[in-house]
Every structure is written in structure tokens, then in C-alpha cells.
Design a protein around this motif. Structure first.
Motif, PDB file in Angstrom:
ATOM      1  N   TYR A 285       0.846  -1.193   0.000  1.00 20.24           N
ATOM      2  CA  TYR A 285       0.000   0.000   0.000  1.00 20.24           C
ATOM      3  C   TYR A 285       0.881   1.242   0.000  1.00 20.24           C
ATOM      4  O   TYR A 285       1.624   1.483   0.952  1.00 20.24           O
ATOM      5  N   SER A 286       0.773   2.030  -1.051  1.00 15.70           N
ATOM      6  CA  SER A 286       1.603   3.237  -1.140  1.00 15.70           C
ATOM      7  C   SER A 286       1.188   4.275  -0.102  1.00 15.70           C
ATOM      8  O   SER A 286       2.008   5.081   0.341  1.00 15.70           O
ATOM      9  N   THR A 287      -0.070   4.265   0.306  1.00 14.61           N
ATOM     10  CA  THR A 287      -0.498   5.227   1.321  1.00 14.61           C
ATOM     11  C   THR A 287       0.146   4.929   2.673  1.00 14.61           C
ATOM     12  O   THR A 287       0.370   5.845   3.462  1.00 14.61           O
ATOM     13  N   LYS A 288       0.472   3.681   2.942  1.00 11.52           N
ATOM     14  CA  LYS A 288       1.164   3.334   4.190  1.00 11.52           C
ATOM     15  C   LYS A 288       2.568   3.914   4.173  1.00 11.52           C
ATOM     16  O   LYS A 288       3.057   4.388   5.196  1.00 11.52           O
TER      17      LYS A 288
ATOM     18  N   GLU B 121       2.249   7.477   4.993  1.00 12.70           N
ATOM     19  CA  GLU B 121       1.973   7.633   6.421  1.00 12.70           C
ATOM     20  C   GLU B 121       3.249   7.475   7.253  1.00 12.70           C
ATOM     21  O   GLU B 121       3.490   8.249   8.185  1.00 12.70           O
TER      22      GLU B 121
END
Length: 95
Positions: free
Chosen positions: A50-53, A56
Motif C-alpha cells: 500500500y503506497s499510502t502506508k 503515512e
């Protein structure tokens, strides 16, 4: 080769559970807390998928680098009063 790829993710998950169990057992005996390896591994492993992780984690790292004054709401050491054309210096008591 297919069986190696098939068992790679479940193998890492089993290893993660074993390491987390070991960390829980060790932390019960010790009073000092450390950063858990299993938590770091979980974050990095999730960031692979997950690139959003990843964003984050990068944001969390940049927040931890902020100066303490910004987090504590302390007044700045240097202030400029444009109306009176003066610069106000505050003495830092902690240094």
C-alpha cells in the motif's frame, strides 16, 4: 519455484507471529520498553503493498523530527514587531 513464491508470504507471517510472541515474553521480564521489531516489520511489509502506508510512515517520521517548541506551544525565541520596528528576543531558560 512456484512453491517458494506460494509460501513466501505465509512464511513471513508465521515468522512475524513467532517474533511478536518472543517480544511479548521478553518485555514481560524487562521493565525497559523498546521499539518492537514486529511492529516495524509489519509497517514496512504493509508499505510494500500500500503506497499510502509508505506516505503515512514518511509523515510520521517527519513529525517526529519537529522541534519541541512547536509541539509544546512555546512562544518563539525571536519575535518581530513591525509596527514599532523592534525585534524581541526571549531568553531560553532551558539552556
Amino acid at each position: 519455484m512456484a512453491s517458494v513464491l506460494q509460501w513466501s508470504i505465509p512464511g513471513w507471517v508465521i515468522l512475524l507471529v513467532l517474533v511478536a510472541g518472543y517480544e511479548v515474553a521478553v518485555n514481560k521480564r524487562r521493565r525497559r520498553r523498546r521499539t518492537p521489531i514486529s511492529g516495524t516489520f509489519t509497517d514496512e511489509f504493509t508499505a510494500l503493498f500500500y503506497s499510502t502506508k509508505r506516505m503515512e510512515l514518511d509523515h510520521r517520521e517527519s513529525i517526529s523530527m519537529l522541534r519541541d517548541e512547536q509541539d509544546q506551544g512555546a512562544p518563539p525565541l525571536l519575535g518581530v514587531d513591525l509596527d514599532r520596528h523592534t525585534v524581541v528576543l526571549r531568553k531560553d531558560e532551558h539552556r
